[in-house]
Motif scaffolding. Structure first.
Motif, PDB file in Angstrom:
ATOM      1  N   GLU A 176       0.837  -1.218   0.000  1.00  0.00           N
ATOM      2  CA  GLU A 176       0.000   0.000   0.000  1.00  0.00           C
ATOM      3  C   GLU A 176       0.867   1.261   0.000  1.00  0.00           C
ATOM      4  N   ALA A 177       1.943   1.227   0.789  1.00  0.00           N
ATOM      5  CA  ALA A 177       2.822   2.399   0.864  1.00  0.00           C
ATOM      6  C   ALA A 177       3.492   2.652  -0.484  1.00  0.00           C
ATOM      7  N   LEU A 178       3.928   1.567  -1.138  1.00  0.00           N
ATOM      8  CA  LEU A 178       4.551   1.725  -2.454  1.00  0.00           C
ATOM      9  C   LEU A 178       3.538   2.225  -3.481  1.00  0.00           C
ATOM     10  N   ALA A 179       2.300   1.751  -3.373  1.00  0.00           N
ATOM     11  CA  ALA A 179       1.261   2.178  -4.307  1.00  0.00           C
ATOM     12  C   ALA A 179       0.954   3.667  -4.131  1.00  0.00           C
ATOM     13  N   CYS A 180       1.041   4.150  -2.905  1.00  0.00           N
ATOM     14  CA  CYS A 180       0.773   5.565  -2.634  1.00  0.00           C
ATOM     15  C   CYS A 180       2.015   6.436  -2.837  1.00  0.00           C
ATOM     16  N   GLY A 181       3.171   5.783  -3.014  1.00  0.00           N
ATOM     17  CA  GLY A 181       4.409   6.533  -3.198  1.00  0.00           C
ATOM     18  C   GLY A 181       5.047   6.992  -1.905  1.00  0.00           C
ATOM     19  N   ASP A 182       4.632   6.433  -0.782  1.00  0.00           N
ATOM     20  CA  ASP A 182       5.177   6.800   0.531  1.00  0.00           C
ATOM     21  C   ASP A 182       6.387   5.911   0.827  1.00  0.00           C
ATOM     22  N   MET A 183       7.566   6.374   0.439  1.00  0.00           N
ATOM     23  CA  MET A 183       8.783   5.568   0.571  1.00  0.00           C
ATOM     24  C   MET A 183       9.198   5.397   2.029  1.00  0.00           C
ATOM     25  N   GLU A 184       8.923   6.369   2.858  1.00  0.00           N
ATOM     26  CA  GLU A 184       9.307   6.284   4.271  1.00  0.00           C
ATOM     27  C   GLU A 184       8.555   5.139   4.972  1.00  0.00           C
ATOM     28  N   THR A 185       7.253   5.069   4.747  1.00  0.00           N
ATOM     29  CA  THR A 185       6.442   3.999   5.341  1.00  0.00           C
ATOM     30  C   THR A 185       6.822   2.647   4.744  1.00  0.00           C
ATOM     31  N   ALA A 186       7.124   2.622   3.452  1.00  0.00           N
ATOM     32  CA  ALA A 186       7.520   1.369   2.805  1.00  0.00           C
ATOM     33  C   ALA A 186       8.820   0.847   3.396  1.00  0.00           C
ATOM     34  N   GLU A 187       9.777   1.727   3.618  1.00  0.00           N
ATOM     35  CA  GLU A 187      11.057   1.311   4.206  1.00  0.00           C
ATOM     36  C   GLU A 187      10.863   0.835   5.638  1.00  0.00           C
ATOM     37  N   SER A 188      10.015   1.520   6.379  1.00  0.00           N
ATOM     38  CA  SER A 188       9.702   1.095   7.750  1.00  0.00           C
ATOM     39  C   SER A 188       9.073  -0.299   7.746  1.00  0.00           C
ATOM     40  N   ALA A 189       8.170  -0.528   6.803  1.00  0.00           N
ATOM     41  CA  ALA A 189       7.521  -1.839   6.696  1.00  0.00           C
ATOM     42  C   ALA A 189       8.541  -2.900   6.325  1.00  0.00           C
ATOM     43  N   ARG A 190       9.486  -2.562   5.430  1.00  0.00           N
ATOM     44  CA  ARG A 190      10.528  -3.531   5.044  1.00  0.00           C
ATOM     45  C   ARG A 190      11.375  -3.922   6.247  1.00  0.00           C
ATOM     46  N   GLN A 191      11.714  -2.949   7.076  1.00  0.00           N
ATOM     47  CA  GLN A 191      12.510  -3.242   8.270  1.00  0.00           C
ATOM     48  C   GLN A 191      11.731  -4.153   9.218  1.00  0.00           C
ATOM     49  N   ARG A 192      10.452  -3.875   9.378  1.00  0.00           N
ATOM     50  CA  ARG A 192       9.625  -4.724  10.245  1.00  0.00           C
ATOM     51  C   ARG A 192       9.471  -6.122   9.655  1.00  0.00           C
ATOM     52  N   ILE A 193       9.408  -6.222   8.314  1.00  0.00           N
ATOM     53  CA  ILE A 193       9.318  -7.531   7.650  1.00  0.00           C
ATOM     54  C   ILE A 193      10.596  -8.319   7.906  1.00  0.00           C
ATOM     55  N   ARG A 194      11.751  -7.663   7.762  1.00  0.00           N
ATOM     56  CA  ARG A 194      13.029  -8.339   8.027  1.00  0.00           C
ATOM     57  C   ARG A 194      13.091  -8.833   9.469  1.00  0.00           C
ATOM     58  N   ALA A 195      12.677  -7.980  10.395  1.00  0.00           N
ATOM     59  CA  ALA A 195      12.685  -8.355  11.819  1.00  0.00           C
ATOM     60  C   ALA A 195      11.747  -9.531  12.074  1.00  0.00           C
ATOM     61  N   CYS A 196      10.597  -9.490  11.423  1.00  0.00           N
ATOM     62  CA  CYS A 196       9.610 -10.564  11.594  1.00  0.00           C
ATOM     63  C   CYS A 196      10.168 -11.890  11.060  1.00  0.00           C
ATOM     64  N   ARG A 197      10.785 -11.854   9.901  1.00  0.00           N
ATOM     65  CA  ARG A 197      11.352 -13.070   9.302  1.00  0.00           C
ATOM     66  C   ARG A 197      12.519 -13.596  10.132  1.00  0.00           C
ATOM     67  N   LYS A 198      13.323 -12.688  10.643  1.00  0.00           N
ATOM     68  CA  LYS A 198      14.446 -13.095  11.478  1.00  0.00           C
ATOM     69  C   LYS A 198      13.951 -13.756  12.754  1.00  0.00           C
ATOM     70  N   ALA A 199      12.937 -13.165  13.362  1.00  0.00           N
ATOM     71  CA  ALA A 199      12.366 -13.730  14.594  1.00  0.00           C
ATOM     72  C   ALA A 199      11.701 -15.078  14.314  1.00  0.00           C
ATOM     73  N   ALA A 200      11.114 -15.227  13.123  1.00  0.00           N
ATOM     74  CA  ALA A 200      10.425 -16.475  12.792  1.00  0.00           C
ATOM     75  C   ALA A 200      11.408 -17.641  12.670  1.00  0.00           C
ATOM     76  N   ARG A 201      12.637 -17.343  12.289  1.00  0.00           N
ATOM     77  CA  ARG A 201      13.644 -18.412  12.185  1.00  0.00           C
ATOM     78  C   ARG A 201      13.961 -19.015  13.535  1.00  0.00           C
ATOM     79  N   PHE A 202      13.870 -18.230  14.585  1.00  0.00           N
ATOM     80  CA  PHE A 202      14.244 -18.706  15.910  1.00  0.00           C
ATOM     81  C   PHE A 202      13.066 -19.188  16.734  1.00  0.00           C
ATOM     82  N   ARG A 203      11.869 -19.154  16.184  1.00  0.00           N
ATOM     83  CA  ARG A 203      10.691 -19.628  16.934  1.00  0.00           C
ATOM     84  C   ARG A 203      10.558 -21.115  16.815  1.00  0.00           C
TER      85      ARG A 203
END
Length: 99
Positions: A72-99
């Motif tokens: 949604e952020a990329l569709a709206c052109g909001d790069m700041e929110t998109a980058e924030s979401a990417r960081q949260r996605i990376r954190a989520c995937r990293k945490a999922a490896r250790f669960r």
């Protein structure tokens, strides 16, 4: 009841006492306890599997939500929110490896 059957633990004596021997009663109690322990082990393992499944589904749902936020952020052109979401996605995937 015949004398032959009395010694084998079948039925009750005339005075109401069990015809089972002490050894048979002890063996039956040990077997019952073993069955109870097995039942409790099965219940505990089933609960652990259900908890893991619930955790997995929660992580999947969270990742799907974050991917949607990024899209949604990329569709709206909001790069700041998109980058924030990417960081949260990376954190989520990293945490999922250790669960």
């Amino acid at each position: 009841m015949t004398r032959q059957l009395q010694g084998r633990g079948i039925g009750r004596r005339e005075d109401g006492k069990s015809t089972y021997t002490k050894r048979q009663l002890v063996e039956r109690e040990v077997e019952r306890q073993r069955q109870q322990e097995t039942l409790h082990d099965v219940i505990r393992l089933k609960a652990a599997v259900e908890d893991q499944e619930r955790e997995r589904m929660s992580a999947k749902r969270e990742l799907a939500y974050l991917l949607g936020v990024e899209r949604e952020a990329l569709a709206c052109g909001d790069m700041e929110t998109a980058e924030s979401a990417r960081q949260r996605i990376r954190a989520c995937r990293k945490a999922a490896r250790f669960r």
